[in-house]
Design a protein around this motif. Structure first.
Motif, mmCIF file in Angstrom:
data_model
loop_
_atom_site.group_PDB
_atom_site.id
_atom_site.type_symbol
_atom_site.label_atom_id
_atom_site.label_comp_id
_atom_site.label_asym_id
_atom_site.label_seq_id
_atom_site.Cartn_x
_atom_site.Cartn_y
_atom_site.Cartn_z
ATOM 1 N N ASN A 302 -11.828 5.881 2.386
ATOM 2 C CA ASN A 302 -12.138 4.781 1.488
ATOM 3 C C ASN A 302 -11.530 3.461 1.968
ATOM 4 O O ASN A 302 -10.402 3.445 2.444
ATOM 5 C CB ASN A 302 -11.573 5.096 0.107
ATOM 6 N N PRO A 303 -12.240 2.353 1.852
ATOM 7 C CA PRO A 303 -11.641 1.056 2.184
ATOM 8 C C PRO A 303 -10.768 0.550 1.036
ATOM 9 O O PRO A 303 -11.047 0.837 -0.130
ATOM 10 C CB PRO A 303 -12.860 0.157 2.390
ATOM 11 N N LEU A 304 -9.732 -0.190 1.361
ATOM 12 C CA LEU A 304 -8.864 -0.802 0.363
ATOM 13 C C LEU A 304 -8.830 -2.313 0.568
ATOM 14 O O LEU A 304 -8.992 -2.797 1.692
ATOM 15 C CB LEU A 304 -7.443 -0.236 0.467
ATOM 16 N N PRO A 305 -8.609 -3.070 -0.492
ATOM 17 C CA PRO A 305 -8.547 -4.526 -0.350
ATOM 18 C C PRO A 305 -7.218 -4.981 0.260
ATOM 19 O O PRO A 305 -6.239 -4.220 0.299
ATOM 20 C CB PRO A 305 -8.676 -5.015 -1.792
ATOM 21 N N LYS A 309 -1.278 -2.186 -2.027
ATOM 22 C CA LYS A 309 0.078 -1.831 -1.583
ATOM 23 C C LYS A 309 0.038 -1.282 -0.160
ATOM 24 O O LYS A 309 0.956 -1.523 0.631
ATOM 25 C CB LYS A 309 0.669 -0.782 -2.526
ATOM 26 N N THR A 310 -1.018 -0.548 0.150
ATOM 27 C CA THR A 310 -1.135 0.033 1.495
ATOM 28 C C THR A 310 -1.235 -1.075 2.544
ATOM 29 O O THR A 310 -0.586 -1.005 3.599
ATOM 30 C CB THR A 310 -2.368 0.953 1.574
ATOM 31 N N ILE A 327 -6.966 -0.319 6.857
ATOM 32 C CA ILE A 327 -7.306 -0.167 5.434
ATOM 33 C C ILE A 327 -8.799 0.020 5.203
ATOM 34 O O ILE A 327 -9.229 0.244 4.077
ATOM 35 C CB ILE A 327 -6.805 -1.360 4.600
ATOM 36 N N LYS A 328 -9.587 -0.034 6.261
ATOM 37 C CA LYS A 328 -11.013 0.255 6.109
ATOM 38 C C LYS A 328 -11.270 1.747 5.943
ATOM 39 O O LYS A 328 -12.338 2.149 5.483
ATOM 40 C CB LYS A 328 -11.789 -0.266 7.319
ATOM 41 N N PHE A 481 4.469 5.069 3.501
ATOM 42 C CA PHE A 481 3.016 4.927 3.601
ATOM 43 C C PHE A 481 2.329 5.724 2.501
ATOM 44 O O PHE A 481 1.424 5.224 1.822
ATOM 45 C CB PHE A 481 2.551 5.387 4.977
ATOM 46 N N VAL A 482 2.782 6.960 2.285
ATOM 47 C CA VAL A 482 2.207 7.812 1.243
ATOM 48 C C VAL A 482 2.456 7.217 -0.136
ATOM 49 O O VAL A 482 1.577 7.216 -1.010
ATOM 50 C CB VAL A 482 2.787 9.242 1.336
ATOM 51 N N LYS A 483 3.655 6.678 -0.332
ATOM 52 C CA LYS A 483 3.978 6.061 -1.613
ATOM 53 C C LYS A 483 3.050 4.873 -1.895
ATOM 54 O O LYS A 483 2.599 4.672 -3.038
ATOM 55 C CB LYS A 483 5.432 5.589 -1.610
ATOM 56 N N ALA A 484 2.723 4.119 -0.867
ATOM 57 C CA ALA A 484 1.826 2.976 -1.024
ATOM 58 C C ALA A 484 0.409 3.446 -1.374
ATOM 59 O O ALA A 484 -0.255 2.865 -2.252
ATOM 60 C CB ALA A 484 1.807 2.152 0.256
#
Length: 829
Positions: A302-305, A309-310, A327-328, A481-484
């Protein structure tokens, strides 16, 4: 005449709207681009030998050696010319409305539109209702993946159900023929799992009809409807008998048939293994994706904006440029399935209307729709609702033949918009009490918008947002990274919960204005149609968008030749096989585009071949991989010498790097060989156990049930004897044999008795199974020509019956249409 003109106008408007929407969504196709669909690429690989044979000879290759060392070709690509209705599918759907994939959307829209008209829905509301079905997110995830037959089967499903409904409403002829036409087409496109789910919907509807009949004592109407539907259904099935018969016949030999092995028996059914069936099980809480699309994070890729947080974490670690790329493709999905291309989103407005329908619609239709909806949800939970699933696997005929139980949600995908549109249709009628409707509207709003608001505020309290993909990152120490990612999963849920709440509020407000007589019905229909379209369109674009299209040049060359391919193709021997370790061999059919592959990609591979892979092929593969990982080609060569199973499958080449010269296996046994000793096995367990302990170049394992076919004792052996392949086509193999004594020959070809016949010098002979999956026979002394021909009776006899049945069904449909047209008498206007 005025009514006829109005009906014709509404149908014309519907067709134009559907076509415009379909083209608009797939507008890159106007630029000459095509969708690059992963399953279509796989299909192109596995079907290449079959298509080439068809183009060269004009005949069908009913068998292929291009994957899994051999399997029926009619399970992959075969043209069944005996069904007359193929012209409708091929030339109407694929020509009149063809750009591919424009026709995928169009068919789904027109199919549900026909169903709504049959259920008595307002002709203009039916257009908006069709959008609710035709833009369901599941359709777009499977289009993107290339599940073409499933798309067509789903398009043909609503008219089938509508035909059954009409027949039980007393319109026997038009109802049964409508059902028959689209059932014939649905079986023709060959996705029997969707046909099975369609049957479940119909059977449950029939049960509710039966209950009503018993209460109301109107048996004549029920029996007449049932008889007409049954007769036409038989014709529809028989019009595809060649397809249906060959598939049914093969199913007993495939992984959808029962295993003869007794190991892991608690996991076995009479079809697929339980863990395989339930591998893709929808999580119980994951069901909220019907209302809130990102409830479980969307897709596995999934892409993220950039406000996520990531991204903030990656920007600090990788820099802005790399972070934007990363993040794409983020594994935001945290549901219970191994991975997913996207959620099953029915639409916030559509679910709201469904709940509204539960209050406002009365009678058996509501209870039927609610029952099938609940059933589909329960079944989709699979291993997460094990007792219920096990009951269906153990006691419901045919249910254990299909995998991916999450697919049962297609039943809800049909039922939810149907009830919702029926609810709207009811409030459009003048006799509807608007005050009562307002009360029910508020209830539906409070329930659906309330759920969205609840998760918007409290989602962080109920879930940990841990996904299966997290384990790999945690093992590498990427805790931050996982937490984000987990924080972003909460963000995605809240955003979509708010989004769904807004759309529900807008739709509820529009209906409320209508009930208060502030707006006219036409504005209500148009407004709701636009809102549903806006809602669904935006979600669909997350999973199928312009990025999925490629140029014609890229599309026409889906599997470019590699250096390894070019090297292997210099070998003119038609019988060798290739093991491609540069891909996942048993989940990839691209190797089959150029070679005869040990592996492949298919949902119904042969049961015994899969078992041989589990017991022998996979361990041998791992030994080869281990040697290659050490960078020692000489070690790999010595490993190949010991790979008895791969050698008996005539594996001559191993691709480990597509741009490197492949490993050449000099120890492959060839196309056929003579053996000097037979080891008899009591059962399948002993058969596969013995196979691991012998040198099957000189010995062979045979099940004792074939003892009568072994007419010699192979004590003598002519060391100068030979048997070699002279001629190869998919349906026909010719060998030359020379031997001074009768001998047992083993052929590196897959045993399948439902079609393969053997001839010695033109005379029919017999053969048997050896080494768990191969063919063997007694070859007489002297010089002989041995010919294997693939001649499945189910295909050839089935074709004749199919042609006659589809002809009868066509005449019945023409007769029904003629009678309906005679009823349309023009009035004075």
């Amino acid at each position: 005449m005025k009514v006829i003109k109005e009906n014709v106008l509404s149908i014309a408007v519907a067709l134009i709207v559907f076509l415009i929407l379909s083209i608009a969504y797939m507008y890159p196709s106007l630029e000459g681009k095509n969708l690059r669909q992963s399953d279509v690429v796989q299909f192109q690989g596995m079907s290449k030998e079959l298509v080439d044979y068809r183009n060269e000879t004009g005949k069908e290759a009913l068998w292929t050696n291009s994957q899994f060392s051999g399997m029926p070709g009619y399970l992959i690509s075969a043209k069944y010319k005996s069904n007359i209705f193929r012209f409708f599918h091929n030339h109407f759907i694929f020509t009149l409305f063809n750009w591919r994939p424009v026709c995928f959307i169009f068919l789904s829209l027109i199919g549900f539109y026909i169903a709504l008209l049959a259920f008595g829905v307002n002709k203009w509301l039916s257009i908006s209702g069709a959008i609710a079905y035709g833009f369901s997110s599941y359709l777009y995830t499977i289009i993107a993946a290339g599940h073409v037959s499933k798309v067509f089967a789903l398009g043909y499903m609503p008219p089938i159900i509508a035909g059954v409904y009409l027949a039980f409403r007393g319109r026997y002829l038009i109802g049964s023929t409508l059902m028959g036409l689209f059932l014939s087409l649905q079986i023709f496109v060959a996705h029997l799992q969707i046909t099975y789910y369609t049957l479940l919907i119909v059977l449950i509807y029939g049960l509710f009809e039966l209950i009503a009949v018993i209460r109301e004592n109107r048996y004549k109407q029920f029996v007449t409807a049932l008889a007409s539907l049954s007769l036409v259904a038989v014709l529809a099935v028989c019009s595809n008998l060649s397809n249906f018969w060959t598939t049914y016949e093969y199913s007993k030999y495939s992984i959808r048939g029962k295993s003869e092995l007794t190991a892991n028996i608690e996991n076995q059914t009479s079809g697929l293994d339980k863990d395989y069936i339930t591998q893709w099980s929808y999580g119980i809480s994951e069901t909220f994706t019907l209302l809130i699309p990102n409830f479980k994070g969307g897709s596995s890729n999934n892409p993220l904006p950039e406000k996520s947080k990531t991204y903030e974490f990656l920007r600090k670690v990788q820099g802005a440029s790399n972070a934007k790329k990363t993040i794409k493709h983020v594994p935001t999905y945290w549901g219970s399935q191994p991975f997913t291309s996207g959620p099953f989103y029915a639409g916030a407005i559509v679910v709201f209307l469904f709940v509204f329908g539960l209050f406002i619609i009365k009678g058996k239709v509501k209870w039927w729709i609610l029952t099938v909806t609940i059933l589909s949800v329960f079944l989709s939970w699979g291993k997460n609702f094990a007792g219920f699933t096990d009951f269906f696997l153990d006691f419901v005929p045919g249910y254990d033949k299909f995998r991916s139980v999450s697919m049962t949600l297609i039943i809800a995908g049909f039922a939810i918009p149907l009830l919702g549109i029926l609810a709207l249709n009811k409030i459009l009628k003048e006799d509807m009490d608007k005050t009562v409707a307002q009360k029910h509207l508020l209830k539906a709003f409070y329930i659906t918008a309330g759920i969205c608001f609840f998760f918007l505020l409290t989602a962080g309290m109920w879930f940990d947002f841990e996904g299966e993909a997290d384990k790999g990152y945690l093992a590498q120490g990427a805790h931050e990274f996982v937490k984000a990612i987990q924080a972003d999963r909460l963000m995605l849920l809240r955003k979509d919960a708010f989004r769904s709440m807004v759309y529900i509020s807008l739709a509820a407000g529009l209906i409320y204005l209508y009930l208060k007589q502030k707006i006219m019905a036409n504005y209500l229909i148009l407004g709701l149609g636009l809102l549903i379209l806006m809602d669904m369109w935006a979600i669909d674009k997350r999973y199928l968008n312009n990025d999925d299209f490629v140029t014609k040049k890229e599309y026409k060359n889906p599997i470019p030749k590699t250096k390894a391919d070019n090297f292997i193709l210099r070998d003119k021997d038609p019988g060798y096989r290739v093991l491609n370790l540069s891909v996942s061999p048993f989940m990839d059919a691209t190797t089959s585009y150029y070679h005869k592959s040990i592996g492949g990609y298919h949902g119904a591979k042969m049961r015994r071949y899969q078992e041989l892979a589990d017991y022998e092929i996979f361990p041998e593969m791992q030994r080869i991989i281990g040697a290659l990982q050490q960078g020692r080609i000489s070690l790999a060569d010595s490993v190949l010498r010991q790979c008895n199973t791969l050698n008996m499958l005539n594996m001559r080449y191993v691709i480990y790097n597509p741009e490197a010269i492949p490993l050449i296996n000099d120890y492959a046994y060839g196309n056929a060989w003579f053996v000097s000793r037979i080891l008899w096995a009591e059962d399948a367990d002993e058969e596969i156990a013995l196979l691991a302990s012998i040198n099957n170049k000189d010995q062979t394992v045979v099940d004792k049930r074939f003892k009568d076919l072994l007419t010699i004792t192979p004590d003598e052996k002519d060391t100068s004897a030979f048997i070699r392949l002279l001629s190869y086509t998919p349906n026909n193999l010719i060998y030359k044999s020379v031997s001074a004594v009768p001998q047992v020959a083993v052929f590196s070809e897959i045993y399948y008795p439902k079609g393969w016949n053997v001839y010695v010098d033109g005379e029919r002979s017999s053969y048997f199974r050896a080494n768990y999956i191969l063919r063997a026979m007694v070859v007489p002394e002297g010089k002989h020509e041995i010919e294997f021909r693939f001649e499945p009776k189910s295909y050839f006899i089935g074709n004749k019956i199919a042609y006659a049945s589809s002809g009868l069904l066509l005449l019945l449909i023409i007769g029904a249409l003629a009678l309906e047209l005679r009823k349309l008498k023009p009035d004075d206007n």
